[in-house]
Design an enzyme around this catalytic site. Structure first.
Site, mmCIF file in Angstrom:
data_model
loop_
_atom_site.group_PDB
_atom_site.id
_atom_site.type_symbol
_atom_site.label_atom_id
_atom_site.label_comp_id
_atom_site.label_asym_id
_atom_site.label_seq_id
_atom_site.Cartn_x
_atom_site.Cartn_y
_atom_site.Cartn_z
ATOM 1 N N GLU A 48 0.811 -1.213 0.000
ATOM 2 C CA GLU A 48 0.000 0.000 0.000
ATOM 3 C C GLU A 48 0.849 1.270 0.000
ATOM 4 O OE1 GLU A 48 -3.133 -0.792 2.835
ATOM 5 O OE2 GLU A 48 -4.262 0.904 2.044
ATOM 6 N N THR A 53 -0.525 2.624 -8.070
ATOM 7 C CA THR A 53 -1.093 3.894 -8.509
ATOM 8 C C THR A 53 -0.146 4.576 -9.487
ATOM 9 O OG1 THR A 53 -2.035 4.026 -6.292
ATOM 10 C CG2 THR A 53 -2.240 5.961 -7.683
ATOM 11 N N ARG A 188 -8.531 0.558 -4.963
ATOM 12 C CA ARG A 188 -7.487 -0.197 -4.302
ATOM 13 C C ARG A 188 -7.592 -1.670 -4.678
ATOM 14 N NH1 ARG A 188 -2.939 -1.551 -2.284
ATOM 15 N NH2 ARG A 188 -2.967 -3.136 -0.651
ATOM 16 N N ASP A 216 5.651 -3.725 -11.930
ATOM 17 C CA ASP A 216 4.947 -3.471 -10.680
ATOM 18 C C ASP A 216 4.826 -4.791 -9.931
ATOM 19 O OD1 ASP A 216 1.552 -2.532 -9.760
ATOM 20 O OD2 ASP A 216 3.444 -2.288 -8.683
ATOM 21 N N GLN A 220 3.401 -6.979 -0.056
ATOM 22 C CA GLN A 220 3.327 -7.725 1.187
ATOM 23 C C GLN A 220 4.493 -8.698 1.279
ATOM 24 O OE1 GLN A 220 0.523 -7.201 -0.680
ATOM 25 N NE2 GLN A 220 -0.298 -5.693 0.737
#
Lengths: 382, 612
Positions: A48, A53, A188, A216, A220
């Site tokens: 995150e 994005t 998201r 990309d 996690q």
């Protein structure tokens, strides 16, 4: 011998020469395009932090952007985000009301809605967002208990797009709703595996610039094991760190602080042997959220920033705090890089808000310059 | 190192052997032999020990190599390795404490009786051996009787169990019971203390084994434990008898003494061998022999999954798909079709996101185990948890901390809803991350081509009224069915490449039509490359079943059916599902290299091997 060559033969000879010349020119042109190596860029960072994005922004800025059908594809995601957000807030109520009963109890008229939405949030196939559901969600969102829960959102795993979608829920529930470009950027989706794209940042003079291949990844912990596949021959690493996460915990481990995790991750990436000559571009992301948060939650709640002393308040404080964080990252870079290597590789810090198109466009222009310069330097040295 | 020492000592002790050879003649030589070692029986004992130790070492290596095979994994390889270390240590200590060797350096620490008898034979030999079994029983108890995950990992439990014995040894060390540092003789009560410690651990093991007596274990752990326990008990009883006899005959029974210690070492070897080999023989043999036996079959059985090992129906078998795959079904039902699942899995693995699909697949296999087969469900659930859920596991999936905690702290490993939410999350992730790009990928193209070729061939067969053609002929893509109709032949051979897909996802169904009630591909609004299969589509399923039955002239058993299919180079270019290797750090294959190879076909993208 002269009379053997008729005029036709001479003309044919000319034509042959021209053809040959053209061939040679073509071959030269091919060679020079072949000389341009595709530059490999990696978007790394913790979960995150804004990598995907940025990835979407690249599509918007340098590729074809999102057309209507692609935007429509995001409707499901947007709705899911809305359901998820309200569900997380409701779950938070359960947790918080154990200590403070009255503050975190729903108004009586909202209790049934609360249960219903918790159940919906748990399903995989969620119902389409109708006007009725939107009203119910809005009622819940305005409930003081939920708002109180929202104030403690850093203790929950609430996505950052929650307020954007929940404030606007009626628009999302329109039958002919097509997500706007903004909605698509806010949406998201937890990235899994590795995604790649190619782009070429169009320069000022509209001349096609370098060709970049951008990867990309998921942020996690379990996803990081997959990064190793990408580590060869990287031109530059764009490391995304979310500024606003200094008081939040990890999605995959609620006992670890996100900023500390980013710090350790950055350190690890810097020390990676294959990145000896790789440029590092640190995107200190989510500056907009950082601005809002810094005056409410002091920076020194994070262990890493514990020797920070707020001087003023307001906008000056924001800049002050940002400067401090930037310095910390620079120190970290210097600690993790042996002195002789610091000359070899480029390290630049950028203040970004991945949702802001213009800012990202400007940032990428700077990035492009840096990388081109680096490439030329390397070429000269060769 | 220990071997070298032993050999050296043997050679030193050799001259002690009297020319007469036998040790029954003169008392002096037999005394020497008894006191200082070097009797023939001692040589034999040492040789035996060396042999057994080597075999155990070899077995351990094989175990490590085969540790991913489900049957071997169920034996808990780390515990087995610790056990083998304990065994070898114990055997060595048995040799050293029985005065079998002439001790050259009187006060050498390495040959001290304290070291060998108190420490290496006790806690780190026999104790280690028994504790491994206790730890295994403990884990089995927790998982199968308690249906929960054990609070401590087995490998951490072993040191805990040894604490007691270590304390005792420390106490004894302080007391200094042995008469001299190199002579392992002490008062009788010291031996009683040591002996009772051995007995105590054996009793604990009996208790733990008794606690799991009612479970039916898939991989025979219970029988092995019982065997181990009984052997231990027999050994202990014999040991006690031997010691008593030795004490009673202390005066003149030199011969008895020599015999006694030989028998002791011999028994020790037997017990260690049994304890080690009984659990692992069958799985190891199966694992090693499969490449030899399975040369005819493909790799399917060699690298099989836990689902297959537990007998999940249709697990690993490539049964013909349901004839109808409607491509606008939700992902979850699409994934139920084996061919789609395989194709999607390959795509996911190309994007290094395969573990989620594998996880979903194994949860699906778990759900196929009936609720009455509690033990198998527990095995499967435990396997899934160890592989996908535990932090740092081989194929860890991307779920929240909360979800992970929920699964790990469950009170019922056989709960059918244990993985429900995680599986739903997995589907959600596959939908949002992979699905759209899958429709546009070459993997999907290939799947479509395969399905349509399949349909074409069966359509041709139908038209030619052929029923008895063996499956091989049909599946072999190079084979051209003889047709008189040149138009048909050309149609058959040219598989048109499908154009770019509708980027909105596949609308091959008649979603636009709005009223397709059938589950099959609705052929009213399909793209042109689908229309050829139209006539045969409904009969496809029937045909396939007919063909299958006639293949061998008899109803084929599943295994034969399977091997035939494997031999025939199956329709889908991807092979039968091999267990996922997932991500291990330090993998050689570079993702970028693979992609470079793929991209090299595209002339617009110029790549050079990355060199910096």
């Amino acid at each position: 011998m002269g009379c053997i060559f008729s005029r036709e033969a001479a003309e044919q000879g000319d034509i042959r020469d021209t053809i040959q010349a053209r061939e040679i020119d073509k071959r030269i042109a091919q060679q020079s395009t072949a000389e341009k190596k595709v530059q490999k860029l990696l978007l790394l960072g913790a979960g995150e932090s804004g990598k995907s994005t940025i990835f979407k922004q690249i599509k918007v800025l340098f590729q074809t952007g999102f057309d209507d059908s692609e935007k429509k594809n995001y409707t499901g995601v947007v709705h899911a985000n809305a359901y998820q957000s309200i569900k997380i807030l409701l779950d938070g109520l359960q947790e918080f009301s154990e200590s403070e009963q009255e503050k975190y109890t729903l108004l009586p008229e909202n209790k049934a809605i609360g249960e219903k939405l918790t159940e919906i949030g748990n399903r995989t196939q969620q119902p389409p967002l109708t006007e009725e559901l939107a009203q119910q969600i809005e009622a819940l969102w305005k409930d003081p208990a939920i708002q109180a829960s929202y104030l403690r959102a850093n203790e929950l795993q609430l996505p950052d797009c929650a307020s954007h979608f929940l404030n606007d829920i009626h628009r999302l529930a329109q039958p002919d709703y097509v997500p706007s470009k903004e909605d698509v950027l806010y949406a998201r989706v937890r990235t899994m595996g590795i995604v790649e794209t190619e782009f070429s940042p169009v320069g000022e003079t509209k001349k096609r610039g370098e060709l970049y291949r951008l990867f990309d990844v998921g942020g996690q912990r379990n996803e990081r094991r997959k990064w190793i596949h990408l580590f060869d021959g990287v031109t530059a690493v764009i490391f995304c760190a979310a500024l606003s996460e200094y008081d939040q915990t990890l999605f995959e481990d609620e006992s670890s602080n996100r900023m500390i995790e980013t710090k350790e991750l950055f350190e690890w990436v810097l020390k990676e042997p294959t990145f000896e000559k790789t440029s590092f571009l640190l995107f200190l992301n989510k500056f907009d959220l950082f601005e809002q948060k810094i005056n409410k939650v002091p920076l020194n709640t994070c262990e890493w920033f514990k020797d920070y002393k707020p001087l003023t308040s307001g906008q000056a404080e924001v800049e002050n705090a940002y400067g401090y964080v930037k310095t910390k990252f620079e120190e970290l870079y210097n600690e993790s890089t042996p002195p002789d290597q610091r000359l070899d590789r480029v390290f630049k810090v950028y203040k970004t808000t991945a949702l802001d198109e213009n800012l990202i466009k400007r940032t990428f222009r700077l990035v492009d310059e840096v990388l081109v310069r680096q490439r030329l330097m390397d070429a000269k040295m060769l | 190192m220990a071997m070298a020492n032993r050999l050296r000592l043997l050679l030193q002790a050799a001259p002690v052997l009297s020319p007469s050879g036998s040790f029954s003649s003169s008392s002096s030589s037999s005394t020497a032999c008894y006191k200082e070692g070097g009797c023939i029986s001692d040589y034999v004992a040492v040789a035996l020990t060396a042999l057994v130790s080597l075999m155990i070492f070899g077995g351990s290596v094989l175990l490590v190599l085969g540790r991913t095979v489900p049957e071997i994994k169920a034996k808990q390889v780390p515990l087995l390795l610790i056990q083998s270390i304990g065994s070898i240590v114990w055997l060595t200590s048995l040799l050293m404490t029985r005065n079998m060797f002439k001790l050259s350096h009187r006060n050498s620490f390495l040959e001290s009786c304290y070291l060998w008898q108190l420490w290496l034979e006790g806690p780190f030999g026999f104790g280690l051996l028994i504790s491994c079994h206790i730890a295994r029983a403990f884990r089995l108890y927790y998982v199968f009787v308690g249906r929960r995950l054990p609070p401590i990992r087995s490998t951490f439990l072993v040191p805990l169990l040894l604490v007691l014995w270590i304390l005792l040894s420390t106490a004894l060390q302080a007391v200094q019971p042995f008469r001299s540092i190199n002579e392992c003789s002490a008062r009788w009560y010291i031996w009683v203390v040591i002996g009772s410690m051995h007995l105590f651990y054996a009793l604990v093991l009996i208790l733990c084994t008794w606690a799991i007596r009612n479970i039916r274990f898939e991989f025979n752990e219970f029988t092995e434990l019982v065997t181990g326990v009984s052997i231990c008990l027999i050994f202990l009883v014999l040991w006690i008898i031997m010691n008593i006899v030795k004490q009673l005959a202390a005066g003149g029974g030199r011969l008895l003494g020599v015999v006694a210690r030989f028998v002791l070492v011999f028994l020790g070897n037997v017990i260690v061998s049994c304890l080690f080999w009984i659990p692992v023989t069958r799985p190891l043999l199966g694992h090693m022999l499969h490449p030899v036996l399975g040369a005819g079959r493909s790799n399917l059985n060699y690298d099989h999954s836990m689902g297959e090992a537990l007998g999940v129906p249709n697990s690993g078998l490539l049964v013909p798909p349901a004839a109808h795959i409607s491509l606008d079904e939700p992902l979850e039902s699409l994934l139920q079709h084996k061919r789609f699942r395989l194709s999607f899995l390959s795509f996911a693995e190309s994007r290094i996101a395969g573990e989620t699909v594998h996880f979903w697949d194994e949860v699906r296999e778990l759900s196929k185990l009936s609720l009455t087969q509690q033990d198998r469900r527990v095995y499967m659930a435990d396997h899934i948890i160890q592989k996908y859920i535990v932090t740092g596991s081989q194929c860890e999936i991307n779920i929240s901390a909360q979800m992970r905690l929920e699964i790990l702290s469950t009170n019922d490993l056989a709960d059918p809803n244990l993985f429900k939410r995680a599986a739903e999350e997995a589907v959600h992730m596959m939908q949002t991350n992979l699905l759209k790009e899958y429709w546009q990928s070459s993997y999907f193209q290939e799947l479509k081509n395969q399905i349509e070729i399949d349909m074409e061939y069966s359509a041709q067969l139908e038209r030619m009224n052929i029923r008895d053609i063996p499956l091989r002929v049909i599946r072999n893509r190079d084979y051209e069915l003889p047709t008189d109709n040149p138009f048909e032949r050309s149609q058959a051979s040219s598989v048109p490449s499908s154009g770019p897909l509708d980027p909105q996802g596949v609308n091959l169904g008649s979603r636009a039509n709005g009223n397709s009630t059938s589950k099959s591909l609705d052929f009213k609004n399909i793209p042109p490359w689908e229309s050829k299969a139209h006539e045969s589509q409904s009969a496809y399923g029937n045909h396939l079943s007919k063909i299958r039955v006639n293949m061998d002239g008899s109803a084929s058993s599943q295994s034969r059916h399977l091997s035939n299919r494997n031999r025939l180079g199956y329709l889908i270019s991807q092979r039968s599902p091999s267990p996922p290797h997932c991500i291990t750090p330090g993998l050689d294959s570079s993702y970028s290299d693979n992609e470079n190879n793929n991209k090299a076909k595209d002339p617009n993208i110029i790549t050079r091997p990355a060199s910096r």
